[in-house]
Motif scaffolding. Structure first.
Motif, PDB file in Angstrom:
ATOM      1  N   THR A   1      -2.495  -1.989   3.801  1.00 52.92           N
ATOM      2  CA  THR A   1      -3.212  -2.815   2.691  1.00 52.92           C
ATOM      3  C   THR A   1      -4.719  -2.474   2.251  1.00 52.92           C
ATOM      4  O   THR A   1      -5.501  -1.997   3.145  1.00 52.92           O
TER       5      THR A   1
ATOM      6  N   ILE B   1      -1.653  -2.407  -2.709  1.00 53.69           N
ATOM      7  CA  ILE B   1      -0.749  -2.403  -1.559  1.00 53.69           C
ATOM      8  C   ILE B   1       0.119  -1.097  -1.725  1.00 53.69           C
ATOM      9  O   ILE B   1       0.823  -1.036  -2.993  1.00 53.69           O
TER      10      ILE B   1
ATOM     11  N   GLU C   1       3.256  -0.208  -0.220  1.00 53.91           N
ATOM     12  CA  GLU C   1       4.528  -0.235   0.594  1.00 53.91           C
ATOM     13  C   GLU C   1       5.218   0.778   1.348  1.00 53.91           C
ATOM     14  O   GLU C   1       4.994   2.125   0.884  1.00 53.91           O
TER      15      GLU C   1
ATOM     16  N   GLU D   1       9.615   0.328   6.431  1.00 60.97           N
ATOM     17  CA  GLU D   1       9.000  -0.612   6.854  1.00 60.97           C
ATOM     18  C   GLU D   1       9.975  -1.072   8.042  1.00 60.97           C
ATOM     19  O   GLU D   1      11.064  -1.488   7.966  1.00 60.97           O
TER      20      GLU D   1
ATOM     21  N   GLU E   1       5.371 -12.439   1.393  1.00 61.73           N
ATOM     22  CA  GLU E   1       4.088 -12.041   1.492  1.00 61.73           C
ATOM     23  C   GLU E   1       3.021 -12.892   0.908  1.00 61.73           C
ATOM     24  O   GLU E   1       3.245 -13.250  -0.093  1.00 61.73           O
TER      25      GLU E   1
ATOM     26  N   VAL F   1      -1.186 -11.992  -0.193  1.00 59.61           N
ATOM     27  CA  VAL F   1      -2.289 -11.395  -0.391  1.00 59.61           C
ATOM     28  C   VAL F   1      -3.667 -12.117  -0.258  1.00 59.61           C
ATOM     29  O   VAL F   1      -3.646 -13.182  -1.207  1.00 59.61           O
TER      30      VAL F   1
ATOM     31  N   ARG G   1       3.900 -12.537   5.837  1.00 58.46           N
ATOM     32  CA  ARG G   1       2.966 -11.530   6.166  1.00 58.46           C
ATOM     33  C   ARG G   1       1.902 -11.774   5.236  1.00 58.46           C
ATOM     34  O   ARG G   1       1.784 -11.604   4.102  1.00 58.46           O
TER      35      ARG G   1
ATOM     36  N   ARG H   1      -1.879 -10.504   4.126  1.00 59.95           N
ATOM     37  CA  ARG H   1      -2.723  -9.131   3.986  1.00 59.95           C
ATOM     38  C   ARG H   1      -4.021  -9.650   3.551  1.00 59.95           C
ATOM     39  O   ARG H   1      -4.339  -9.826   2.479  1.00 59.95           O
TER      40      ARG H   1
ATOM     41  N   HIS I   1      -1.280  -5.005  11.640  1.00 60.47           N
ATOM     42  CA  HIS I   1      -2.163  -3.818  11.355  1.00 60.47           C
ATOM     43  C   HIS I   1      -3.486  -3.826  11.014  1.00 60.47           C
ATOM     44  O   HIS I   1      -3.847  -5.231  11.056  1.00 60.47           O
TER      45      HIS I   1
ATOM     46  N   ARG J   1      -9.375  -4.623   6.863  1.00 58.00           N
ATOM     47  CA  ARG J   1      -8.258  -5.284   6.298  1.00 58.00           C
ATOM     48  C   ARG J   1      -7.447  -5.560   7.441  1.00 58.00           C
ATOM     49  O   ARG J   1      -7.348  -4.919   8.493  1.00 58.00           O
ATOM     50  N   TYR J   2      -6.784  -6.649   7.692  1.00 52.44           N
ATOM     51  CA  TYR J   2      -5.832  -7.135   8.631  1.00 52.44           C
ATOM     52  C   TYR J   2      -4.448  -7.778   8.086  1.00 52.44           C
ATOM     53  O   TYR J   2      -4.544  -8.227   7.057  1.00 52.44           O
ATOM     54  N   ASP J   3      -3.260  -6.992   8.688  1.00 53.78           N
ATOM     55  CA  ASP J   3      -1.975  -7.667   8.299  1.00 53.78           C
ATOM     56  C   ASP J   3      -1.640  -8.531   9.669  1.00 53.78           C
ATOM     57  O   ASP J   3      -1.856  -8.159  10.607  1.00 53.78           O
TER      58      ASP J   3
END
Length: 542
Positions: free
Chosen positions: A154, A174, A176, A180, A187, A189, A310, A312, A335, A356-358
């Motif tokens: 991200t 993003i 990918e 994965e 998702e 964002v 998810r 982001r 992440h 950034r955090y996922d």
């Protein structure tokens, strides 16, 4: 990782990962005899050839131009934006793809600009940092960025000229992962931003006021009030909800009068956060946005109960850290800054500018507030998650998760697959963060970065070295430190990051492998601190 509970607070060590004794430091200053790798040189080209490519290209055109944008709730400021919208349109591609992005500069008043691809370890001449890696793109001109995205994650992009970061010129990027391993259904964002442009003034006006300094305005923390190294120990997070709520309500008028009538239009007084070790920020923002929308007219994610999503989360702000929580839900951190971590379930996250955090979240049934509390500033951004019937909460909602278990990066551990292999440290540089509000003289190692002479005081490294940077914060304020072109590891086993919070009067030690030749900025991602001079050139010797 040891089990964690509410009383452990988790933030006591936020600037102390890998602290210990300072290693013997090599001199940070280069002399004119040190030839540096040229951003367009052969070493950069050789590294580029080693990157794995898919052969796919994605072409985009990005027009930076004045725009009137709709932030919701009748708020329609004039700003600068990519293609007339804020945030700009998401760019999404896969690892190994090549991005070909043509920037068309249509900004007014002969304003130059650029694009920095934040967090991407790319070839140096595409990093978008005038005058170090390219000439600024003049108004009426175009420049084409072309680079391989060799790591998933991200990311986002924004200008690297003046304080343009604090306008509307940003968008998510993003990358990918075709391999994965995370399993999820959808998702979302989530871009966080603090907004001033076209409402109360412009970022340039904000910076001009800040540059006057505080002088005798009494902004500095009272003697004895700076947090000790163990200042967070023993605080129960249950008491945290109201602790940082005094920011925007503090009246600057008394201080302004003692300054001989200095303008206080933009400067925020009294923003205090225990999580950030004291002074939380210095700019009064009339709005805090999630995905370009004000809290009174929020962005809405519509989903179904039981689905795993998810998120982001990207902090694109200029001067604000956000405490992020989704009412009625736990967040599982997977992440940070594009790199996987050992999963941690938390109530809330602390996200500095540029971080950034996922996270993964399993949706409940109803209407839930996603709140980005502007840390220390008594205001927030808001978005909604709607999976069923129910009325929307108030714009000022404070879900209990905000005062539950809060996590920042220093409590995370890198996933095994991305942890740096053990290696002898070849060179250590002490990076002293210096300056203050009194004279607004933010700098690294006491020397403000000079855009007219970017090679003046390089932090010298050599290709192939294991590098240690000891960030030593000598100031009374926190700083999110961002390194271009690389990711570093916090301490021996912390997460892989490119942007990290360093608390006041604390040290953070990070390690990285010098595997991407060129000249790379290391700077505070507070837009105003960086522009004032808290920036340095981490340069490879030729």
């Amino acid at each position: 990782m040891n089990s964690i509970n509410r009383r452990s607070v988790l933030l006591a060590g936020l600037g102390a990962a890998g602290a210990g004794a300072l290693a013997a430091c090599s001199g940070s200053s280069g002399s004119s005899s040190n030839a540096l790798v040229n951003p367009t040189g052969s070493a950069v080209a050789a590294t580029e050839k080693k990157r794995k490519v898919t052969g796919r290209q994605q072409k985009v055109t990005l027009s930076a131009a004045p725009a009137m944008i709709d932030l919701g709730g009748g708020v329609m400021p004039k700003t600068w934006a990519f293609d007339g919208r804020t945030p700009g349109k998401e760019i999404r591609l896969s690892v190994g793809d090549t991005l070909v992005a043509e920037l068309s500069n249509q900004l007014p008043n002969k304003t130059p600009t650029s694009i920095h691809w934040h967090g991407i370890a790319m070839r140096n001449d595409m990093d978008g940092v005038p005058p170090v890696t390219q000439s600024a793109v003049r108004a009426g001109s175009t420049f084409t960025y072309r680079f391989i995205t060799d790591h998933p994650g991200t990311f986002f992009f924004h200008p690297h000229v003046g304080v343009q970061l604090d306008r509307g010129l940003y968008a998510p990027l993003i990358v990918e992962d075709p391999k994965e391993t995370l399993v999820y259904d959808d998702e979302w964002v989530v871009l966080l931003d603090d907004w001033v442009d076209g409402v109360t003034g412009t970022p340039d006006e904000v910076f001009a006021e800040l540059r006057q300094g505080m002088g005798g305005m009494g902004h500095d923390m009272e003697e004895g009030s700076s947090p000790s190294s163990s200042g967070m120990e023993g605080h129960d997070m249950g008491n945290m909800a109201g602790m940082d709520m005094g920011g925007d309500s503090a009246s600057p008028s008394a201080s302004a009068s003692s300054s001989g009538g200095m303008s206080m239009k933009f400067m925020l007084m009294g923003a205090e956060s225990e999580l950030l070790g004291g002074d939380a920020g210095d700019v009064k923002y009339p709005y805090h946005l999630i995905n370009g929308k004000v809290a009174t007219d929020p962005d809405v994610y519509t989903g179904k109960p039981g689905r795993k999503v998810r998120l982001r989360i990207i902090n694109a702000g200029g001067d604000t850290a956000y405490r992020v929580a989704l009412g009625g839900h736990k967040l599982t951190i997977t992440h940070t800054d594009g790199f996987p971590v050992e999963h941690q379930e938390v109530d809330a996250l602390l996200v500095g500018m540029g971080e950034r955090y996922d996270v993964l979240v399993t949706l409940g049934d109803g209407v839930f507030p996603l709140v980005a509390l502007a840390e220390g500033k008594n205001t927030n951004g808001l978005a909604l998650v709607r999976t069923g019937s129910g009325s929307a909460p108030k714009a000022t909602v404070r879900p209990k998760e905000l005062s539950g278990m809060i996590m920042a990066a220093s409590q995370l551990r890198a996933a095994d697959a991305v942890r740096l292999e053990s290696a002898k440290t070849d060179v250590t540089h002490q990076i002293k963060l210096t300056g203050g509000m009194e004279k607004y003289n933010w700098a690294i190692n006491g020397v403000p970065f000079d855009m007219k002479d970017p090679d003046a005081n390089p932090i010298l490294i050599e290709e192939g070295q294991r590098v240690r940077l000891d960030f030593v914060n000598e100031t009374d304020m926190w700083h999110p430190l961002h390194l271009h072109g690389h990711t570093y590891q916090l301490g021996e086993s912390g997460p892989r990051k490119d942007t990290s919070i360093v608390l006041p009067k604390k040290q953070l030690s990070v390690f990285f492998d010098a595997d991407n030749p060129g000249q790379w900025m290391l700077h505070c991602h507070n837009a105003y601190h960086g522009e004032a001079g808290m920036m340095a050139n981490v340069a490879y010797k030729a």
